[in-house]
Design a protein around this motif. Structure first.
Motif: not given
Length: 345
Positions: A166-183
Motif C-alpha cells: 500500500v505504501f509503494q506508490p509514495i516511495y517507489a519512484s525516489a525514496p528519501n534515503q538519508h544516512i547520518k554517521i554521527i560522533r
C-alpha cells in the motif's frame, strides 16, 4: 528514571509461515502502538558490512578538520555534507555532535522559481577526497538498509490490515534515503548534555546502528527509557509518515541523545527511510477496531505536520541547519525572523 527494556522483534518471523507471521504482526502492532521503538533482529545485514561501516565512519571523524570542512553542509542547498559540533539545532538549542549527511545519489534539479522549494533538496552528495573508501561503503549500506526498511514497511502495512504494497506508490519512484554517521563528543568538551534534543523523525521509519556506548533515550509516560546498545540489532522507530497515514494509530515517539561521559565519545549510524519528496501521505482506511484506537497525529505547535512530504521534510531541515537556510533559502525566511547561524569557537 526508569529503564524497562524495549521490545525485541525478529524480522525473519514475517516470512516464517502463517502462524508465526500473525504472531509477529501482533508484536509489531503492539510495539509501534505503545512505545514506538523496538530492537530488530533477523534483519539479514551482513556482520562484515556492519563492521566496515563502523570502522570507515570512525576513520572519517579522525580526518583533519580541513578535510571535513571541505565538504561542509553549507556549501550546496541539498543539506548534504559535514556538520561541525554545535552547528545543528534542535528545539532552539545546539546539538553537541559532528556528523556527515548523505542521501541518494541523484542529480540536482534545475532551479525554477515557480517550483516547490523542496526541489532544491535533490542533488549529489559531498564525499571526502581524503577517504575515498567511504563512498562505496555507505552506498552499500544505503542499499542494504533500504531493503530492510521496505520489508518492515510491508509488515507495517499488513499489521494495519492493508495490502502489503500500500505504501509503494509514495516511495517507489525516489525514496528519501538519508544516512547520518554521527560522533557525539564527551561531556567535558560540550556546553550541555544535549547530544541531540528531543524530537521525532519525519520519515516512514528509522534504523539506528549504535556503537558500544549508550545515550539514546525514548520518551515514555513522562520519563525516559534508556535504549542501551544490543549487539547484532538495529533500533527501529516509527516516523511521522506512518503516524499520519495511520491517523495516529501508530506512534512517532519523541526521543533524544545525551552526551557520553567525559573523556569518551559515542559513534552511531542512523538510516532514515522516507517517502518520495513529491508525494502526499495517504490516510489509510483502517478497520473499525483499529480506527477506534486512532486518535489522530500528535499536535505540537512547535512542529506542525504537513501531508506534503517534501514540505514536511524541508521544514525540519531549515529549522535544524540555520546556516544552510540563510545561504540557500533566504527567500523563504521572513525578514525579521531569520535564524542566526550557530557559531562555535
Amino acid at each position: 528514571m526508569t529503564s524497562p527494556a524495549l521490545p525485541v522483534l525478529d524480522l525473519s518471523r514475517f516470512d516464517a509461515g502463517p502462524s508465526e507471521r500473525e504472531s509477529f504482526l501482533a508484536d509489531l502492532r503492539h510495539a509501534a502502538r505503545t512505545v514506538g521503538f523496538f530492537y530488530l533482529t533477523g534483519h539479514g545485514v551482513p556482520e562484515r558490512l556492519v563492521n566496515d561501516v563502523v570502522a570507515t565512519s570512525r576513520r572519517f571523524f579522525e580526518l583533519p578538520e580541513a578535510d571535513k570542512l571541505a565538504i561542509d553542509m553549507v556549501n550546496p542547498p541539498h543539506f548534504r555534507g559535514y556538520t561541525r559540533v554545535g552547528r545543528e539545532i534542535t528545539r532552539g538549542k545546539r546539538d553537541w555532535r559532528e556528523q556527515l549527511d548523505i542521501n541518494a545519489e541523484r542529480p540536482a534539479l534545475p532551479r525554477d522559481l515557480d517550483a516547490p522549494a523542496w526541489t532544491r533538496l535533490q542533488g549529489p552528495n559531498q564525499w571526502p577526497d581524503a577517504l575515498p573508501e567511504l563512498k562505496p561503503v555507505l552506498l552499500r549500506w544505503q542499499e542494504e538498509l533500504t531493503g530492510v526498511a521496505i520489508r518492515l514497511l510491508r509488515a507495517f502495512a499488513v499489521a494495519l490490515g492493508q495490502d502489503e504494497h500500500v505504501f509503494q506508490p509514495i516511495y517507489a519512484s525516489a525514496p528519501n534515503q538519508h544516512i547520518k554517521i554521527i560522533r557525539y563528543s564527551g561531556r567535558d568538551t560540550t556546553e550541555s548534555d544535549q547530544g541531540v534534543g528531543a524530537h521525532k523523525d519525519s520519515g516512514f521509519l528509522t534504523l539506528l546502528l549504535q556503537g558500544d556506548r549508550g545515550g539514546l533515550q525514548v520518551e515514555s509516560d513522562g520519563g525516559w527509557i534508556d535504549a542501551a546498545p544490543v549487539p547484532g540489532t538495529f533500533i527501529v522507530n516509527v516516523g511521522e509518515v506512518l503516524e499520519m497515514a495511520s491517523d495516529g494509530y501508530l506512534r512517532a515517539t519523541v526521543h533524544r541523545v545525551v552526551t557520553p561521559p567525559a573523556g569518551t565519545d559515542r559513534l552511531s549510524v542512523a538510516y532514515f527511510f522516507g517517502a518520495a519528496l513529491d508525494s502526499t501521505i495517504p490516510l489509510l482506511e483502517l478497520s473499525p477496531e483499529l480506527r477506534a484506537e486512532a486518535t489522530g497525529p500528535a499536535r505540537d505547535p512547535e512542529n506542525p505536520l504537513f501531508y506534503e512530504v517534501g514540505r514536511n521534510f524541508l521544514k525540519g531541515r531549515l529549522r535544524s541547519h540555520p546556516d544552510v537556510a540563510e545561504r540557500h533559502y533566504a527567500d523563504l525566511l521572513e525578514p525579521n525572523v531569520r535564524p542566526v547561524p550557530a557559531t562555535v569557537n
